[in-house]
Design a protein around this motif. Sequence first.
Motif: not given
Length: 478
Positions: A41-56, A67-72
């Motif tokens: 799942i971490a690799d899948r999240l890393d591949a989403v444009p504009g999405l970053r993992i703040i912490e697991e 906890v994630l951040g998504y550019e809007q």
Amino acid sequence: MIPRTPHSAVSWRAAAGALLTATALLFTAAPASADPAPTDIADRLDAVPGLRIIEETETEPGFRYFVLGYEQPADHGDADGQTFEQRLTLLHRGFDRPTVLHTSGYNVSVGAFRSEPARILDANQISTEQRFFEPSRPDPADWDDLDIRQAAADHHRLVEALNDVYRQEWISTGASKGGMTSVYHRRFYPDDIDGTVAYVAPNDVIDREDHAYRRFFRTVGDDPQCQDDLEDLQHEALERRGELVDHYTALAQKNDWTFDRTLGSADRAFEILVLDTAWAFWQYQPHPEACADIPAPDASTDEIAAFLDEVAGFSFYTDQGTMPYIPYYFQAATQLGTPSVPTGHLDGLLRYPGLFQARSYLPDEMDVPRFDHWAMPDVDHWVSHRSERMLFVDGEYDPWGAEHFRAGSARRDTMRFVAPGANHGADIAALTDADRAKATEALKRWAGVGDEAAAMADRVPELDNAGERRAKIERGFR
């Protein structure tokens, strides 16, 4: 795998086309260089444009929590303009599970929890922070970008971004303002989600129209004496305004509370606190036990102060209590509307006419647009006549339910249930046996989950649901 498509968006032509495409793909060799989708799942999240993992962070076995951040875009009408990072959390259960989009309506809780739909469905859960609640705020902030359509577009983009990660059905949910937020998302993007469960979601169609609220306070509860006692308590508190404002001022000095940014003075804050007391009582206090705790008019000032503090809370009406909720008050003052409370029993004791409204909390320097009188009637009409697969749960003693969403179409699969004796914490578990069975069946059906799969939720470690409890008791216009 064909990406998940919401049920309502699938026509027979689209289904046939998808089937032909899938059949053709079976007989088409994949390029030798094609890489399979990551299984972590971490690799899948890393591949989403504009999405970053703040912490697991670690959580219970069987889950992963991020906890994630998504550019809007700050303005979805200007995709090349200013952006901000929307904070969200993910409780990952499995790629084969449905996904619950939990809209907080306020700040998101960064502690792992499962909403009631996520527990019933044993689902993944994405929880979102509402735009303009810090830290999910553009800098500098153009408050004209805070409205229900812009927030709905935030959630639409998020669903689109994660639709390839989670391909099973999606359910949206939220409580109080979070429930309102889930409804507005469906209003503007009805095909994003397969079903919605909105808990204790207010529906103030006509701003400050007080008939529904007068009727609520006139009829709420099993004993009319309880509401009479509350009104007597409010009257006596205002009769002792001098003593109680002195008490409030002393508390402010002791705790470094201020009043100059929002309500303006301890006296104004005290008046709105007293006006709010009956509302807060019915919204939160257990009934009928709490009725016996209402101080009599001849009680001591200390007893009255203690009751006011327990039910409404002196700290909330200070700058420190209200400033975190400025985005809510802005939305209430411009689109969502403000409820009303009875004041006839306080004639001659109120100093600030019109104080009980959302604009009273907004800083003087804030440029507040004119109220949009069409926003809520538009949503109300859509819910009543066009919405599909919507479930509303309200509490019998919750004043926010005085103006509620109307739903009950078998053809469109919408329904509303009222939990007897419940207040602003009403949920499916609090319904009657028959209503709980209907609500649970609808939720499982929308999520494509059978009884055996859903029963898995009872066999996994439970999480601390402090985040959900917080979501259910958010003050809204409190």
